[in-house]
Every structure is written in C-alpha cells, then in structure tokens.
Design a protein around this motif. Structure first.
Motif, PDB file in Angstrom:
ATOM      1  N   GLU A  92       1.068  -1.125   0.070  1.00 18.68           N
ATOM      2  CA  GLU A  92       0.116  -0.062  -0.366  1.00 18.68           C
ATOM      3  C   GLU A  92       1.123   1.595   0.000  1.00 18.68           C
ATOM      4  O   GLU A  92       0.730   2.771  -0.784  1.00 18.68           O
ATOM      5  CB  GLU A  92      -0.734   0.067   1.206  1.00 18.68           C
ATOM      6  N   ASP A  95       2.028   1.300  -3.816  1.00 23.01           N
ATOM      7  CA  ASP A  95       1.532   2.436  -4.080  1.00 23.01           C
ATOM      8  C   ASP A  95       0.885   3.679  -4.286  1.00 23.01           C
ATOM      9  O   ASP A  95       0.263   4.436  -5.184  1.00 23.01           O
ATOM     10  CB  ASP A  95      -0.089   1.640  -3.976  1.00 23.01           C
ATOM     11  N   GLU A  96       1.003   4.226  -2.829  1.00 18.55           N
ATOM     12  CA  GLU A  96       1.055   5.424  -2.448  1.00 18.55           C
ATOM     13  C   GLU A  96       2.205   6.352  -2.579  1.00 18.55           C
ATOM     14  O   GLU A  96       2.070   7.296  -3.516  1.00 18.55           O
ATOM     15  CB  GLU A  96       1.136   6.290  -0.807  1.00 18.55           C
ATOM     16  N   ALA A  99       1.298   6.359  -6.846  1.00 17.80           N
ATOM     17  CA  ALA A  99       0.369   7.528  -6.600  1.00 17.80           C
ATOM     18  C   ALA A  99       0.848   8.899  -7.220  1.00 17.80           C
ATOM     19  O   ALA A  99       1.000   9.940  -7.811  1.00 17.80           O
ATOM     20  CB  ALA A  99      -1.031   7.503  -6.102  1.00 17.80           C
TER      21      ALA A  99
END
Length: 143
Positions: A92, A95-96, A99
């Motif tokens: 996660e 992914d952050e 992004a």
C-alpha cells in the motif's frame, strides 16, 4: 516536369530521364546512409539508457544495503525484497508513493504545457501586433 510550354525533343527527354535516374540513385544512397546513421544512433541511445538504468539500480542497491547491519548474499536480499512486496502495508505504501510520483509528473507536465501555451499566445499577440503595424502603415500610405 517540363521547363516551359514547348515540347521536349527526344534527346531532351532522354537527358531528362537520365537526370531523374541519377537523382533517384543519389536519394537512394542518401537514404541508405541515413538508415545506417539512424541504426547507430538508436543503438547508442539504447546503450546509454541501459547504463543509466544500471547506475540507478546500483544507487538503489547501495541505499537498500546501507539500511542493513550486515552484508548478505544477493539471494538473501531477494528474499527480503520479496517479503516486503508481500506485506500488505508495504505494498500500500509503495502504491501511495507511485501515485504521488505520477501526480507530481502530471502537475509538472501541465505546468510545462501552460508555459508553452502562454509563450505561444505571447508570440501570436506579438505577431498580430506586428501585422497590425504593417497593415496600418500600408493603409496610411494609400490614404
């Protein structure tokens, strides 16, 4: 492509045909040379990108290894990295980061496009102003 309205003689047509043939041969040779040069340039680009990637990978590896208190064999580092990518919180977080990076890239791209548009608009205004000056000069002469 006749040079004038007169009809060409047979000898002139033969000469013109030979000129066309010579020009086509010259262009074909130029294309071969350009293809060779392009292939060489493309190969250099690939090589430079590979070198840049290796440097980046080395920097990432050094940073990762510097966080470890002991030097390990490559396969052990691989196990650690595999585990990190299996851990849900870590995935996660990655992914952050990805992004956030994409948003930064898009914002930079949008800013660059805005700057280019502003520059193009400024150039268009300058051109239009110059055209108006020319037209107004021309109209004052005719008046």
């Amino acid at each position: 492509m006749p040079l004038s309205n007169k009809k060409l003689t047979t000898e002139e047509k033969i000469e013109k045909s030979k000129e066309y043939e010579d020009e086509m041969t010259r262009l074909q040779n130029k294309m071969k040379t350009m293809r060779t040069a392009k292939k060489k340039l493309d190969a250099e680009i690939v090589e430079e990108l590979e070198k840049a990637e290796m440097v980046t990978n080395q920097a990432v590896g050094k940073k990762f290894r510097s966080k470890m208190s002991i030097a390990l064999p490559l396969d052990k580092y691989g196990e650690i990295i595999d585990f990190m990518f299996m851990h849900e919180d870590c995935v996660e977080f990655i992914d952050e980061i990805i992004a956030k990076h994409r948003k930064e890239q898009e914002a930079a791209k949008a800013k660059k496009q805005e700057e280019q548009s502003a520059e193009e608009n400024s150039n268009a205004v300058e051109t239009a102003s110059a055209d108006e000056v020319v037209h107004s000069d021309g109209s004052s002469e005719s008046a």
